[in-house]
Design a protein around this motif. Sequence first.
Motif, PDB file in Angstrom:
ATOM      1  N   ALA A   6     -45.386 -25.407  17.498  1.00 36.64           N
ATOM      2  CA  ALA A   6     -46.627 -26.011  16.883  1.00 36.64           C
ATOM      3  C   ALA A   6     -47.761 -24.627  17.113  1.00 36.64           C
ATOM      4  O   ALA A   6     -47.687 -24.133  18.075  1.00 36.64           O
ATOM      5  CB  ALA A   6     -46.781 -27.021  18.199  1.00 36.64           C
TER       6      ALA A   6
ATOM      7  N   MET B 146     -41.521 -34.270  20.050  1.00 37.61           N
ATOM      8  CA  MET B 146     -41.058 -35.085  19.096  1.00 37.61           C
ATOM      9  C   MET B 146     -40.295 -34.721  17.966  1.00 37.61           C
ATOM     10  O   MET B 146     -39.328 -35.169  17.335  1.00 37.61           O
ATOM     11  CB  MET B 146     -42.557 -35.700  18.173  1.00 37.61           C
ATOM     12  CG  MET B 146     -43.276 -36.718  19.097  1.00 37.61           C
ATOM     13  SD  MET B 146     -45.030 -36.617  18.670  1.00 37.61           S
ATOM     14  CE  MET B 146     -45.268 -38.311  18.734  1.00 37.61           C
ATOM     15  N   THR B 147     -40.498 -33.414  17.620  1.00 39.25           N
ATOM     16  CA  THR B 147     -39.954 -32.648  16.385  1.00 39.25           C
ATOM     17  C   THR B 147     -38.333 -32.403  17.026  1.00 39.25           C
ATOM     18  O   THR B 147     -37.720 -32.295  16.032  1.00 39.25           O
ATOM     19  CB  THR B 147     -40.808 -31.451  15.888  1.00 39.25           C
ATOM     20  OG1 THR B 147     -42.048 -31.790  15.636  1.00 39.25           O
ATOM     21  CG2 THR B 147     -39.979 -30.913  14.594  1.00 39.25           C
TER      22      THR B 147
ATOM     23  N   HIS C  98     -47.369 -40.485  14.498  1.00 38.88           N
ATOM     24  CA  HIS C  98     -47.826 -39.927  15.795  1.00 38.88           C
ATOM     25  C   HIS C  98     -48.562 -40.797  16.830  1.00 38.88           C
ATOM     26  O   HIS C  98     -49.063 -40.765  17.690  1.00 38.88           O
ATOM     27  CB  HIS C  98     -48.882 -38.824  15.512  1.00 38.88           C
ATOM     28  CG  HIS C  98     -48.152 -37.707  14.778  1.00 38.88           C
ATOM     29  ND1 HIS C  98     -48.716 -36.827  13.824  1.00 38.88           N
ATOM     30  CD2 HIS C  98     -46.839 -37.209  14.637  1.00 38.88           C
ATOM     31  CE1 HIS C  98     -47.975 -35.989  13.269  1.00 38.88           C
ATOM     32  NE2 HIS C  98     -46.819 -36.231  13.586  1.00 38.88           N
TER      33      HIS C  98
ATOM     34  N   ASP D  66     -44.578 -30.867  10.240  1.00 39.09           N
ATOM     35  CA  ASP D  66     -45.726 -30.877   9.192  1.00 39.09           C
ATOM     36  C   ASP D  66     -45.410 -30.139   7.794  1.00 39.09           C
ATOM     37  O   ASP D  66     -44.686 -29.227   8.136  1.00 39.09           O
ATOM     38  CB  ASP D  66     -47.085 -30.452   9.866  1.00 39.09           C
ATOM     39  CG  ASP D  66     -47.479 -31.309  10.967  1.00 39.09           C
ATOM     40  OD1 ASP D  66     -47.673 -32.661  10.601  1.00 39.09           O
ATOM     41  OD2 ASP D  66     -47.854 -30.828  11.916  1.00 39.09           O
TER      42      ASP D  66
ATOM     43  N   THR E 206     -50.719 -32.305  24.140  1.00 35.44           N
ATOM     44  CA  THR E 206     -50.326 -32.760  22.768  1.00 35.44           C
ATOM     45  C   THR E 206     -49.611 -31.921  21.988  1.00 35.44           C
ATOM     46  O   THR E 206     -48.563 -32.395  21.275  1.00 35.44           O
ATOM     47  CB  THR E 206     -51.873 -32.990  22.104  1.00 35.44           C
ATOM     48  OG1 THR E 206     -52.577 -33.543  23.038  1.00 35.44           O
ATOM     49  CG2 THR E 206     -51.710 -33.957  21.108  1.00 35.44           C
TER      50      THR E 206
ATOM     51  N   MET F 242     -40.311 -34.746  12.061  1.00 35.41           N
ATOM     52  CA  MET F 242     -41.556 -35.182  12.462  1.00 35.41           C
ATOM     53  C   MET F 242     -42.450 -33.741  12.120  1.00 35.41           C
ATOM     54  O   MET F 242     -43.519 -33.625  12.396  1.00 35.41           O
ATOM     55  CB  MET F 242     -41.652 -35.350  13.770  1.00 35.41           C
ATOM     56  CG  MET F 242     -41.183 -36.614  14.320  1.00 35.41           C
ATOM     57  SD  MET F 242     -42.096 -37.948  13.732  1.00 35.41           S
ATOM     58  CE  MET F 242     -43.404 -38.351  15.123  1.00 35.41           C
TER      59      MET F 242
ATOM     60  N   ARG G 247     -46.204 -32.236  23.301  1.00 35.57           N
ATOM     61  CA  ARG G 247     -45.644 -33.441  22.683  1.00 35.57           C
ATOM     62  C   ARG G 247     -45.262 -33.351  21.259  1.00 35.57           C
ATOM     63  O   ARG G 247     -44.322 -33.951  20.907  1.00 35.57           O
ATOM     64  CB  ARG G 247     -46.634 -34.543  23.084  1.00 35.57           C
ATOM     65  CG  ARG G 247     -46.125 -35.735  22.990  1.00 35.57           C
ATOM     66  CD  ARG G 247     -47.347 -36.751  23.267  1.00 35.57           C
ATOM     67  NE  ARG G 247     -47.040 -38.262  22.525  1.00 35.57           N
ATOM     68  CZ  ARG G 247     -46.087 -39.114  23.177  1.00 35.57           C
ATOM     69  NH1 ARG G 247     -45.668 -38.890  24.146  1.00 35.57           N
ATOM     70  NH2 ARG G 247     -45.904 -40.274  22.598  1.00 35.57           N
ATOM     71  N   ARG G 248     -45.972 -32.673  20.674  1.00 36.44           N
ATOM     72  CA  ARG G 248     -45.570 -32.791  19.106  1.00 36.44           C
ATOM     73  C   ARG G 248     -44.423 -32.000  18.797  1.00 36.44           C
ATOM     74  O   ARG G 248     -43.368 -32.499  18.028  1.00 36.44           O
ATOM     75  CB  ARG G 248     -46.534 -32.142  18.324  1.00 36.44           C
ATOM     76  CG  ARG G 248     -47.919 -32.931  18.138  1.00 36.44           C
ATOM     77  CD  ARG G 248     -47.794 -34.161  17.290  1.00 36.44           C
ATOM     78  NE  ARG G 248     -47.285 -33.662  15.990  1.00 36.44           N
ATOM     79  CZ  ARG G 248     -47.967 -33.213  14.597  1.00 36.44           C
ATOM     80  NH1 ARG G 248     -49.210 -33.110  15.075  1.00 36.44           N
ATOM     81  NH2 ARG G 248     -47.492 -32.708  13.801  1.00 36.44           N
TER      82      ARG G 248
ATOM     83  N   VAL H 214     -46.870 -28.260  13.030  1.00 41.00           N
ATOM     84  CA  VAL H 214     -45.502 -28.312  13.604  1.00 41.00           C
ATOM     85  C   VAL H 214     -44.456 -27.670  12.608  1.00 41.00           C
ATOM     86  O   VAL H 214     -44.553 -28.493  11.518  1.00 41.00           O
ATOM     87  CB  VAL H 214     -45.262 -29.450  14.277  1.00 41.00           C
ATOM     88  CG1 VAL H 214     -43.809 -29.380  15.092  1.00 41.00           C
ATOM     89  CG2 VAL H 214     -46.160 -30.142  15.371  1.00 41.00           C
TER      90      VAL H 214
END
Lengths: 267, 1158
Positions: free
Chosen positions: B217, B360-361, B600, B369, B353, B367, B356-357, B206
């Motif tokens: 992502a 979240m970010t 996570h 990477d 997923t 959040m 969702r990531r 992400v």
Amino acid sequence: MSDRNELFVDEEENLDSGMVSDDTGSFHEANEELLDDDPIVESISLVMNQVPHPSTQSLHLIQYVGKPKTTSLDDQNISGSIKEESNYLELNVPLDTSRFYDETRAEEWEAQVTENSLRGVFDKTSGGLYAAHFVISNGTKKMVLVPIDSTTQIRSSFKYLDEIDMKKNSSTVNWMEPTKQSKMHILQTSGKNAQSNTSDGSTSHALGDTLKHVKKFEEEDWSALRIVEPNHADSEQVRREIANNADDLILETETRMDEYLDTLINT
Amino acid sequence: MKNAPKRKTSDIETDGAFSELLESEYKGRKLTDPINTTEDKWNLLPAFLKVKGLVKQHLDSFNYFVDVDLKKIIKANELVLSDVDPEFYLKYLDIRVGHKSSSPPGTKEVNLAPHECRLRDLTYSAPIYVDVEYTRGRKIIMHKDLEIGRMPIMLRSNKCILDGIDEHKMAQYDECPLDPGGYFIVNGTEKVILVQEQLSKNRIIVEADEKKNIVQASVTSSTHERKSKTYVITKNDKIYLKHNSIAEDVPIVIVLKAAGITSDLEILQLVCGQDPNYQDLFAVNFEEAARLEVLTQQQALNYIGKRVKTIRRAGAPKLSQLQEGIEAVATTIIAHITVSDLQFREKALYIATMTRRVLMTMHNPKMVDDRDYVGNKRLELAGQLLSLLFEDLFKKFNSDFKANIDKVLKKPSRTSEFDALLSINIHSNNITMGMNRAISTGNWSLKRFKMERAGVTHVLSRLSYISALGMMTRISSQFEKSRKVSGPRALQPSQFGMLCTSDTPEGEACGLVKNLALMTHITTDDEELPVKNLCFTLGCENILEIDSATLHAVTNFGVYLNGTLIGATRFPVSFVDRFRKLRRSGKISAFVSIYTNSHHRAVHIATDGGRICRPLIIVDAENKSRVKAHHLKKLLSNEWAFDDFLKHGLVEYLDVNEENDSLIALYEEDLKNTHQEFTHLEIEPFTVLGAVAGLIPYPHHNQSPRNTYQCAMGKQAIGAIGYNQFRRIDTLLYLMVYPQQPMVKTKTIELIDYDKLPAGQNATVAVMSYSGYDIEDALVLNKASIDRGFGRCQVLRKNTISLKRYPNHTKDIVAGMRVDENGDPIFSHSSLGTDGLGEVGMQVENGQVYVNKCVPTNAGESVLGSPDQHVQSAESHRETPAYYKGPEPSYVDQVMMSVGDNDQALIKVLLRQTRRPELGDKFSSRHGQKGVCGIIVQQEDLPFNDDGISPDIIMNPHGFPSRMTVGKMLELISGKAGVLNGSLEYGTCFGGSKLEDMSKILVDHGFNYSGKDMLYSGITGECMQAYIFFGPIYYQKLKHMVLDKMHARARGPRAVLTRQPTEGRSRDGGLRLGEMERDCVIAYGASQLLLERLMLSSDAFEVDVCSKCGLMGYNGWCTSCKSTDSVIKMTIPYAAKLLFQELLSMNIAPRLKLGDVF
């Protein structure tokens, strides 16, 4: 899978929780030292059983995803059908048209929706998943475990919407035509396809695995299921058989945890 | 050294390189010595290296490829079918490299010994055998051991004859027992496939662009078939899925619906869980799908199918929109997740997923990477690269083979039964050549993966032992060197212990090229399925059985196997604990990693290859190290090997991600801090450095860039190359005549055997000013030391001559020497023998011949043209001798004559020069302190101490203050103490001999504690005004020598086109007065100098210019005016004349208007 599928629709929740507790329970017995801060409150003997007629019967876990809490499936006129080869299940549950039902929309679509069709794919379990039936007979408690063959989650397919689409499209172009044509094509070109492999040296999966499944699915006919009410005599009998017909062999783990893991890892 | 290690007669069958370290008595320490766990746990290191070795990652990877991966490739492509005859099939059953099914176990079938391949310019390879089953007519025939090509063999891999043999046997094969292996020999050159670093495959990354307010992502899916990238991105706060083969971005809700999640509620549950923040952010996406009237799965699939970019191959079926949609969702998007039986749930969950990531970010920008985090990187090794290449070649081989079969089977009437195997051998050359070509050129081009890489392989640098070793641990990054981002170049905290912190080049590749630390291991692929089953046994609930509402419940932790969600657990701590216990007890591979990511709320398990990991000692719950004294005793008594520590759960491997889940104590005493719950203990802190940085004594006292400089220079130091160095015929070989092991060693030096193949000498250094010829780091050298052999080296250069054969049956020959009237050989032939080859030991001067080769004069003529065959025998030859060129004479060291690959005679002549240090030769200590020789002084003029010792080198003290190489000072003191004490001292990083102890030794021997001596001037005999810092420092002679660089020219060759002097020393080129120098001369106003330098000394040219028309003519004749009247001779640069003519050719007439000069 037999034609006489016994579907314990009402037991769904029980089954679900039974599965989980059983899983951790077996681990508990095998590896007590791992869970020292979790005291044992009561011991209940486990009894392993199977469906009364394994050759014709099988046990499946069906999860109705998104089932409204208020709706009860008891006393409902459920119809079901199945495509065995494709592992595909369809259940039709009557729709409660008395609440939240948009009559005007129905008129607009020129379709009367009375059924909610639920669909799902069966996933074979690789063992380790059991339905637990808790029995108290003569004051002794026991847990009867029956291995589950497969699980499925069923979801609304909104088939009526697709049917409306189809109707709409068929007025201009026959909607089903291209798919049928392509079916013809598929048969024809499987040979040609292989030839195209040779030309560029790489394999081009013009007809992927999934499309083959789809084709198989479309070609297979639905076979109807007989749905048995939970308090119907048949299902009562099956339940009784499962509870009592077991040889009352109390299960004790002979396989040590590490032995089991060895077999698990080495296969 | 007081206690020299006793060498037993070698009866050890396995790799004996590290055996000595495990001898009962080693480096002055005996078995009977008391075991101190704090000090002695470093013994795990030699034990590790004995098992793993420094190049084990290459060997492991190659072994895995040959033993496991090849079989998988064969299995995946096992059938060859014919389009013409449906009955026909050929099935591959098994594949083996280097041995037949019938051959006894342990057979290693290679073409020749590796050294012979080096000498004869051949490829060190082994046959690839397959077992096949096929139909011939009606019969089904099994054929075993069919050779389909040859595989280049990595040296010291398990298919190499050098695997597991002792030193004695190695000597018989002319191999150096210390040579690490891990490279290939292709056409006689040693080629290394460098370790490649890249972003991990099949993992979600992400990233966010805060300026543009974009979150994305992405996942690069890599399967055997293809490689593709899927993105989930935000656009105006809405989320879309992006993929190369879908024309426009698809709203994420539609994609999820297409993947079978039709209910909006369920989508919300899968993506947002119960978090109202996420729900608010995501809600807007539903509107878009509703607006587009996509409600059912079928509608969604149609929507996607409509937007799929299709590349139809000829003959492929035309798919309907719906089918396109299904195909896209099932196989194109996130290709590494396969859909079976119409069950899209795994794919749906993966997309959910990713979404969702992203959410979240969006909610919390922290959040994202980190691309540069080592845990997100994977290292690609030789085995993986070869496996890609082989699969490509094998597929090509099969399709060629199939085309061939089809061609034969198409013919309706055949006289005999068709045997498919008759035509299989034709193509076997493709595999052999394909592998050879890729390794020798380094071009890896695989269409399947859109992979077009150049420079994958490099020639193994044999400048010194350490340069070869350094190359084997090198990691090159795929990152562009030109891009101006600092992130990928920066030192990552997660690099600790995995990648060397010092060893990286300076300049453009800085930070992009890295090196492995001493104790790292790179994983190979492990099977996923057993681990998956184990997870379910340990209480993880399968995603197929868990319902969407509870999946992201606050109490649940997702379980991810290699980046894919496989289930959820309510007890992540005990799940991870149990998993680790099983790993420590050896039930699952030691290289499977598991860690919890609380951000996570996930448990990640990784089994994939290419992760970097390293061993650590496990610490118990009571902060006690599990490795106890009795364990180390067993290790020292050879009862236990490193693997026993693994097996007994005392030591385990952690990869970068799992390290983040642990608290690692650096020293055993840190464990006493009971406020912290340590999980692991470092084996040795000095393992943060790699093999090359490990040579530096006391590196922890140096300024960090100095260590980096030394890492670059250590690879240029001249020394010993291998025990077989005098048997080698390399293009260029530098050898030190009297190499010495350093007085101040490090443990790394012993572990990598640098003390057995050193590159440098212990010089007595006086840190003082002398003569003024020592400015700018120049060194003063002692003439007597040079006479005694200090810094003396040999340069060996290979010259290859091949004798060709021509189509008309003529061939090159070697003619004998020519003699003058006295019967003596003429000057240019005086070093030749009667056979026309240089005689071993003869001096060869500039202009002399070392091989008198002759080519036939009529090589081009066809043999058919001449009716008389006798003419052929009397063919005439013309001399084309190989001349020696160089300022200094050489000596013929070796002459080899052999037959190469193509049956042509191959002559290799090795010429040797022995060189003394001279002014301008470059030297360096091990602390990044380089300097050139500024003056060579007679010993009698050098200062001396009370014992009469005079220095070998005088170094100017100005080298210290700005460089801050305190380690060098410590080296001098420890070295001096060692000399006086008769011992070798240690300068190991974060350890080594203590300064106090060293000073004590100095004082005990009557020296000053600080290492300073009183010196007397060699010139006046007077005592010096100051005490001089005086003692031994290990000095390296670097390969840059004046003799190879000195160059001058007055007149010489010119380039044909421009008539300007040629460029470069090798072409005897001119010394360029460049642009900047020109500017200086202009500024100075020296116009005549400018004219001389730029024209007269370069390409002055006299032209005839017609002053009337301004064009150039010739011989006093103007071609355009047709007259000689106004033609004037003048001098211009030839380049200018060329320009005018080129302009003329473009229909532009440059006219020269001439005026008077003064």
